[in-house]
Design a protein around this motif. Structure first.
Motif, PDB file in Angstrom:
ATOM      1  N   GLU A 110      47.333 -29.036   2.384  1.00  0.00           N
ATOM      2  CA  GLU A 110      47.306 -27.570   2.500  1.00  0.00           C
ATOM      3  C   GLU A 110      48.565 -26.961   1.881  1.00  0.00           C
ATOM      4  N   GLY A 111      49.697 -27.629   2.108  1.00  0.00           N
ATOM      5  CA  GLY A 111      50.938 -27.156   1.508  1.00  0.00           C
ATOM      6  C   GLY A 111      50.898 -27.198  -0.004  1.00  0.00           C
ATOM      7  N   ALA A 112      50.293 -28.263  -0.554  1.00  0.00           N
ATOM      8  CA  ALA A 112      50.170 -28.369  -2.009  1.00  0.00           C
ATOM      9  C   ALA A 112      49.309 -27.242  -2.568  1.00  0.00           C
ATOM     10  N   VAL A 113      48.242 -26.884  -1.865  1.00  0.00           N
ATOM     11  CA  VAL A 113      47.370 -25.793  -2.314  1.00  0.00           C
ATOM     12  C   VAL A 113      48.141 -24.476  -2.332  1.00  0.00           C
ATOM     13  N   LEU A 114      48.917 -24.212  -1.294  1.00  0.00           N
ATOM     14  CA  LEU A 114      49.673 -22.961  -1.237  1.00  0.00           C
ATOM     15  C   LEU A 114      50.780 -22.925  -2.285  1.00  0.00           C
ATOM     16  N   LYS A 115      51.480 -24.031  -2.465  1.00  0.00           N
ATOM     17  CA  LYS A 115      52.508 -24.079  -3.512  1.00  0.00           C
ATOM     18  C   LYS A 115      51.876 -23.925  -4.894  1.00  0.00           C
ATOM     19  N   GLY A 116      50.686 -24.492  -5.058  1.00  0.00           N
ATOM     20  CA  GLY A 116      49.977 -24.341  -6.320  1.00  0.00           C
ATOM     21  C   GLY A 116      49.576 -22.903  -6.582  1.00  0.00           C
ATOM     22  N   TRP A 117      49.213 -22.182  -5.522  1.00  0.00           N
ATOM     23  CA  TRP A 117      48.879 -20.762  -5.682  1.00  0.00           C
ATOM     24  C   TRP A 117      50.101 -19.980  -6.138  1.00  0.00           C
ATOM     25  N   VAL A 118      51.266 -20.250  -5.547  1.00  0.00           N
ATOM     26  CA  VAL A 118      52.498 -19.574  -5.977  1.00  0.00           C
ATOM     27  C   VAL A 118      52.794 -19.898  -7.437  1.00  0.00           C
ATOM     28  N   GLU A 119      52.624 -21.160  -7.799  1.00  0.00           N
ATOM     29  CA  GLU A 119      52.855 -21.580  -9.188  1.00  0.00           C
ATOM     30  C   GLU A 119      51.930 -20.808 -10.130  1.00  0.00           C
ATOM     31  N   SER A 120      50.658 -20.679  -9.768  1.00  0.00           N
ATOM     32  CA  SER A 120      49.685 -20.009 -10.619  1.00  0.00           C
ATOM     33  C   SER A 120      49.945 -18.511 -10.717  1.00  0.00           C
ATOM     34  N   ARG A 121      50.170 -17.870  -9.601  1.00  0.00           N
ATOM     35  CA  ARG A 121      50.280 -16.404  -9.579  1.00  0.00           C
ATOM     36  C   ARG A 121      51.645 -15.902 -10.016  1.00  0.00           C
ATOM     37  N   PHE A 122      52.719 -16.584  -9.627  1.00  0.00           N
ATOM     38  CA  PHE A 122      54.068 -16.077  -9.895  1.00  0.00           C
ATOM     39  C   PHE A 122      54.840 -16.905 -10.920  1.00  0.00           C
ATOM     40  N   GLY A 123      54.297 -18.044 -11.295  1.00  0.00           N
ATOM     41  CA  GLY A 123      54.951 -18.856 -12.312  1.00  0.00           C
ATOM     42  C   GLY A 123      56.151 -19.638 -11.831  1.00  0.00           C
ATOM     43  N   LEU A 124      56.332 -19.748 -10.514  1.00  0.00           N
ATOM     44  CA  LEU A 124      57.448 -20.505  -9.949  1.00  0.00           C
ATOM     45  C   LEU A 124      56.966 -21.901  -9.585  1.00  0.00           C
ATOM     46  N   MET A 125      57.562 -22.903 -10.186  1.00  0.00           N
ATOM     47  CA  MET A 125      57.109 -24.266  -9.966  1.00  0.00           C
ATOM     48  C   MET A 125      57.694 -24.838  -8.675  1.00  0.00           C
ATOM     49  N   PRO A 126      56.938 -25.669  -7.972  1.00  0.00           N
ATOM     50  CA  PRO A 126      57.472 -26.276  -6.749  1.00  0.00           C
ATOM     51  C   PRO A 126      58.630 -27.210  -7.084  1.00  0.00           C
ATOM     52  N   LEU A 210      65.512 -21.825  -4.080  1.00  0.00           N
ATOM     53  CA  LEU A 210      64.556 -22.177  -3.037  1.00  0.00           C
ATOM     54  C   LEU A 210      63.340 -22.881  -3.642  1.00  0.00           C
ATOM     55  N   ASN A 211      62.668 -23.673  -2.829  1.00  0.00           N
ATOM     56  CA  ASN A 211      61.359 -24.171  -3.225  1.00  0.00           C
ATOM     57  C   ASN A 211      60.443 -22.978  -3.479  1.00  0.00           C
ATOM     58  N   ASN A 212      59.369 -23.172  -4.230  1.00  0.00           N
ATOM     59  CA  ASN A 212      58.564 -22.000  -4.587  1.00  0.00           C
ATOM     60  C   ASN A 212      57.857 -21.376  -3.388  1.00  0.00           C
ATOM     61  N   LEU A 213      57.757 -22.109  -2.271  1.00  0.00           N
ATOM     62  CA  LEU A 213      57.292 -21.534  -1.008  1.00  0.00           C
ATOM     63  C   LEU A 213      58.010 -22.265   0.113  1.00  0.00           C
ATOM     64  N   SER A 214      58.601 -21.507   1.034  1.00  0.00           N
ATOM     65  CA  SER A 214      59.391 -22.088   2.125  1.00  0.00           C
ATOM     66  C   SER A 214      59.135 -21.323   3.410  1.00  0.00           C
TER      67      SER A 214
END
Length: 271
Positions: A110-126, A210-214
């Motif tokens: 689930e965390g990978a899916v959410l980090k992937g969404w941030v990567e896709s929408r905002f361009g910030l890599m985990p 920071l990590n792309n989602l924390s």
């Protein structure tokens, strides 16, 4: 305006799906002077949701939002979306289950899916998922991508559901914090080296990536339970994807906030 280390090319994508490039929204200047982040197509495709929210009676916005997503994505009528047999089990992986899964373990599928969404929408890599992610061609990043793909497979437009969660969160934060641009949040850590330190200042001040989602909390006392050091950060409201008070019952306790990453100034102190 204070300049500082920029967001490196290794931590961002050249394109994203919002109104600011990653190099801007992930930089230190953005933390100091934020502006709205708008995900492509959300306002146009879901205008009816925002009309309903504007007309909603006080205290009913969360209910209106839940009802809209339930109907829009047929979350309670999976057969209407063509799911049969074992496939419906994956279709049940909706936005609520993903956020709850993150709360239990941010390095989970689930965390990978959410980090992937941030990567896709905002361009910030985990930068971390069970291990440091520094090389997009490395084994760690491959494992993260596999978990992300497994988490998305057979689901019902999960990333589009997250788009609406973020947009709804931004609407509610703007109403609750009228005129404000930041909120001070805290994170307990055991080792400063767990984070990418870009610059060090005086009095416990540091600039980190920071990590792309924390996960953060609005309670310093609560943060003390998670580490020997307390990181205090003025987080732009525009970087908050979700918080525990947004949709009652999704997250229990901990005053948790899910924060989109980038370069930030922090203040470190001991308990």
């Amino acid at each position: 305006m204070r300049s500082g280390p920029a967001l490196s090319a290794e931590a961002r994508l050249p394109i994203n799906r919002c109104n600011l490039p990653a190099v801007v929204l992930g930089g230190l200047t953005y933390q100091q002077y934020p502006s709205p982040l708008l995900i492509d197509g959300v306002a146009e495709l879901h205008a009816d949701l925002f009309r309903r929210l504007a007309a909603a009676a006080p205290g009913t916005a969360a209910e209106v939002f839940r009802d809209y997503l339930t109907v829009r994505f047929q979350l309670e009528w999976l057969e209407e979306m063509g799911y049969t047999g074992h496939a419906s089990n994956r279709a049940k992986a909706n936005y609520i289950r993903m956020i709850r899964g993150w709360s239990f373990d941010s390095d989970s599928r689930e965390g990978a899916v959410l980090k992937g969404w941030v990567e896709s929408r905002f361009g910030l890599m985990p930068r971390y998922h069970g291990e440091p992610l520094r090389d997009p061609s490395g084994e760690g990043y491959r494992r993260y991508q596999e978990m992300r793909s497994q988490g998305l497979y057979g689901t019902n437009a999960l990333e589009s559901q997250f788009d609406l969660v973020y947009s709804f969160c931004q609407r509610e934060l703007a109403l609750r914090h009228q005129g404000a641009q930041h909120v001070t949040l805290y994170r307990g850590i055991n080792r400063v080296g767990e984070h990418e330190v870009l610059a060090k200042g005086k009095g416990g001040r540091q600039t980190i990536l920071l990590n792309n989602l924390s996960s953060f909390t609005c309670s310093r006392d609560r943060a003390c339970e998670f580490g020997d050091y307390i990181m205090a950060v003025d987080i732009p409201l525009t970087k908050i994807f979700f918080h525990c008070g947004l949709l009652p019952g999704v997250l229990q306790g901990e005053d948790e906030f899910l924060v989109i990453g980038g370069v930030v100034d922090v203040s470190l102190s001991t308990i």
